[in-house]
Design a protein around this motif. Structure first.
Motif, PDB file in Angstrom:
ATOM      1  N   CYS A 356       0.833  -1.210   0.000  1.00 25.85           N
ATOM      2  CA  CYS A 356       0.000   0.000   0.000  1.00 25.85           C
ATOM      3  C   CYS A 356       0.864   1.254   0.000  1.00 25.85           C
ATOM      4  CB  CYS A 356      -0.908   0.013   1.236  1.00 25.85           C
ATOM      5  SG  CYS A 356      -2.215  -1.225   1.238  1.00 25.85           S
ATOM      6  N   LEU A 357       1.893   1.243   0.813  1.00 22.11           N
ATOM      7  CA  LEU A 357       2.757   2.414   0.937  1.00 22.11           C
ATOM      8  C   LEU A 357       3.586   2.650  -0.318  1.00 22.11           C
ATOM      9  CD1 LEU A 357       3.713   1.719   4.617  1.00 22.11           C
ATOM     10  CD2 LEU A 357       2.601   3.811   3.820  1.00 22.11           C
ATOM     11  N   ILE A 358       3.997   1.564  -0.990  1.00 22.89           N
ATOM     12  CA  ILE A 358       4.699   1.730  -2.264  1.00 22.89           C
ATOM     13  C   ILE A 358       3.783   2.415  -3.274  1.00 22.89           C
ATOM     14  CG2 ILE A 358       5.680   0.515  -4.251  1.00 22.89           C
ATOM     15  CD1 ILE A 358       6.771  -1.578  -2.288  1.00 22.89           C
ATOM     16  N   ILE A 359       2.530   1.971  -3.338  1.00 20.00           N
ATOM     17  CA  ILE A 359       1.562   2.597  -4.246  1.00 20.00           C
ATOM     18  C   ILE A 359       1.387   4.073  -3.903  1.00 20.00           C
ATOM     19  CG2 ILE A 359      -0.891   2.656  -4.872  1.00 20.00           C
ATOM     20  CD1 ILE A 359      -0.867  -0.412  -4.626  1.00 20.00           C
ATOM     21  N   ALA A 360       1.264   4.380  -2.602  1.00 17.94           N
ATOM     22  CA  ALA A 360       1.115   5.771  -2.178  1.00 17.94           C
ATOM     23  C   ALA A 360       2.341   6.594  -2.565  1.00 17.94           C
ATOM     24  CB  ALA A 360       0.885   5.833  -0.668  1.00 17.94           C
ATOM     25  N   ALA A 361       3.526   6.019  -2.391  1.00 25.08           N
ATOM     26  CA  ALA A 361       4.753   6.735  -2.737  1.00 25.08           C
ATOM     27  C   ALA A 361       4.835   6.999  -4.240  1.00 25.08           C
ATOM     28  CB  ALA A 361       5.974   5.943  -2.277  1.00 25.08           C
ATOM     29  N   VAL A 362       4.486   6.007  -5.040  1.00 26.16           N
ATOM     30  CA  VAL A 362       4.518   6.189  -6.500  1.00 26.16           C
ATOM     31  C   VAL A 362       3.503   7.248  -6.926  1.00 26.16           C
ATOM     32  CG1 VAL A 362       4.063   5.061  -8.711  1.00 26.16           C
ATOM     33  CG2 VAL A 362       5.373   3.857  -6.966  1.00 26.16           C
ATOM     34  N   ALA A 363       2.281   7.165  -6.369  1.00 26.33           N
ATOM     35  CA  ALA A 363       1.244   8.135  -6.732  1.00 26.33           C
ATOM     36  C   ALA A 363       1.647   9.553  -6.358  1.00 26.33           C
ATOM     37  CB  ALA A 363      -0.081   7.766  -6.047  1.00 26.33           C
ATOM     38  N   SER A 364       2.446   9.704  -5.293  1.00 27.63           N
ATOM     39  CA  SER A 364       2.862  11.029  -4.845  1.00 27.63           C
ATOM     40  C   SER A 364       4.103  11.533  -5.579  1.00 27.63           C
ATOM     41  CB  SER A 364       3.160  11.000  -3.339  1.00 27.63           C
ATOM     42  OG  SER A 364       2.006  10.667  -2.603  1.00 27.63           O
ATOM     43  N   HIS A 365       4.954  10.623  -6.020  1.00 23.94           N
ATOM     44  CA  HIS A 365       6.251  11.026  -6.568  1.00 23.94           C
ATOM     45  C   HIS A 365       6.163  11.486  -8.027  1.00 23.94           C
ATOM     46  CE1 HIS A 365      10.517  11.158  -7.356  1.00 23.94           C
ATOM     47  NE2 HIS A 365      10.394  10.255  -8.311  1.00 23.94           N
TER      48      HIS A 365
END
Length: 444
Positions: A356-365
């Motif tokens: 979940c956090l990887i997805i959040a990081a990608v969506a934010s980056h």
């Protein structure tokens, strides 16, 4: 069609209409229409999670009841077919969502995975069953990056990481439902009934998607509007833009971290009920262990949503992956049943929380014109881990290495994910120290 929209009434566009957004994602506030769209995406992710985990609940029945001649190794290969389809679906659907539109891609993927999952119930042999799982996997894999790309554009930037993480709670909730339904349905109606449940997504959630999901403008159109004053600004998109400076290094690290994380998460999801049966538990007890794993993953979605907002998605993901690795190592020591349940909950928190956090990081980056492609890249290449994990689990068992060999392999993958995410954090920090991001990305 004239896409010029009055600034005074941006929320009046009907579902299916093209909704203009900024290059990095739109909303300054979280409207009721956006909340409804996010809820529909979450419901689709729940069914995505159900359809994905359902194979783990029926695997032992397929081996013993179908007469298809399956053993542990071939059952692992069939389990990998859905993940292979997911790899294909995630890579291409993410790119399609950036060019063809989020709404069309999401609904198309939902229809595909629902139909082909339901058809698994009438598969006459293992080859057809595996082919149907492959086709269902294409829809399964395409839904998550497309839905996350849409949701990232519907919520304010400050909520993007939290909402992306919470939305992914739908996967373990769907998996928990699969375990609970399996306990009741399989003994009475057989394994086939588990796949027919997927029809509910087609007849209930897809119509809701047709009503409530908006469409966003293709990125080129947004850039042209943003250019203003007669100039045309064309944002480069696609994999050629993603896999070159300044995104190449971090894109590769995100992909490798996702491979390791999905190896651990989907390896457990596929093999856990069978592993616990091999350890001496009956089917009902084995499915309650799977339920513990998925409930831990649900809790992990909530916990990591808070922690990711507080400390940043990447640092929190490092901690979550480390927790999963430690919990799985503890299982090897032969603890009491109570400790087994606790460690499986922590493994669920750690493995799914990391993803979940990887997805959040990608969506934010990444900027808006690359977001769907970036999510598709990370999740698509990451499916390599999901494809390999069921086969590795089956081969380890077939080689006589025992149940603990699986737990050790999954623990090692979680530890590798933690190391790779630490490298992501260092790379992003070095980039930010050189040049602050102009894209509005949150702290990752």
């Amino acid at each position: 069609m004239n896409h010029t929209t009055s600034a005074a009434a941006p929320q009046r566009s009907s579902p299916g209409d093209t909704v203009p957004t900024s290059a990095d994602g739109p909303a300054s506030r979280f409207s009721k229409a956006s909340a409804a769209a996010v809820l529909v995406c979450w419901l689709l992710v729940v069914f995505d999670g159900y359809d994905l985990i359902v194979y783990g609940t029926v695997q032992s029945s397929l081996i013993t009841e179908t007469g298809w001649g399956l053993n542990k190794a071939t059952a692992g290969t069939i389990g990998s077919m859905a993940f292979l389809g997911m790899m294909i679906g995630a890579i291409f659907a993410g790119r399609m969502a950036d060019s063809w539109g989020r709404r069309r891609t999401i609904l198309g993927c939902a229809v595909v995975f629902s139909i082909f999952t339901a058809l698994c119930a009438v598969a006459p042999n293992a080859a057809v069953f595996g082919g149907l799982r492959l086709l269902a996997g294409i829809g399964l894999g395409g839904l998550v990056p497309s839905a996350n790309a849409l949701v990232a554009e519907l919520v304010p930037t400050k909520w993007r990481s939290t909402i992306a993480t919470l939305m992914m709670s739908g996967v373990p909730i769907g998996g928990s439902i699969a375990a609970l339904v399996g306990i009741q349905l399989i003994p009475v109606f057989g394994w086939q009934a588990m796949f027919l449940v997927a029809v509910l997504a087609l007849v209930i959630v897809v119509p809701l998607g047709l009503k409530y999901l908006p469409e966003t403008l293709p990125p080129v159109r947004v850039a042209e509007k943003a250019g203003g004053r007669g100039s045309t600004v064309k944002e480069p998109s696609g994999f050629s833009s993603l896999l070159r400076a300044p995104y190449l290094g971090v894109s590769m690290l995100f992909a490798l971290a996702t491979i390791a994380t999905l190896f651990a998460w989907y390896g457990l999801g596929t093999w856990l009920p069978n592993l616990m049966q091999l350890a001496g538990y009956n089917l009902g007890s084995a499915l309650t262990f799977a339920l513990a794993l998925n409930l831990g993953a649900v809790a992990g979605s909530v916990i990591t949503a808070w922690a990711g907002t507080r400390f940043g998605p990447v640092p929190t993901a490092i901690a979550a992956a480390a927790v999963a690795a430690v919990a799985l190592v503890v299982l090897i020591t032969g603890p009491s049943v109570t400790v087994v349940y606790l460690m499986l909950v922590l493994a669920g928190v750690g493995t799914h929380g990391t993803q979940c956090l990887i997805i959040a990081a990608v969506a934010s980056h990444y900027p808006g014109h690359l977001r769907g492609t970036a999510l598709g890249w990370a999740l698509g290449t990451g499916r390599i881990g999901a494809v390999v994990a069921p086969q590795v689990g089956g081969l380890l068992l077939a080689a006589g290495l025992g149940v603990n060999s699986n737990f050790l392999a999954f623990a090692g993958a979680a530890a590798i994910a933690a190391v790779l995410l630490a490298a992501v954090g260092l790379k992003l920090k070095s980039k930010l120290s050189i040049s602050p991001s102009p894209t509005g990305a949150s702290n990752v």
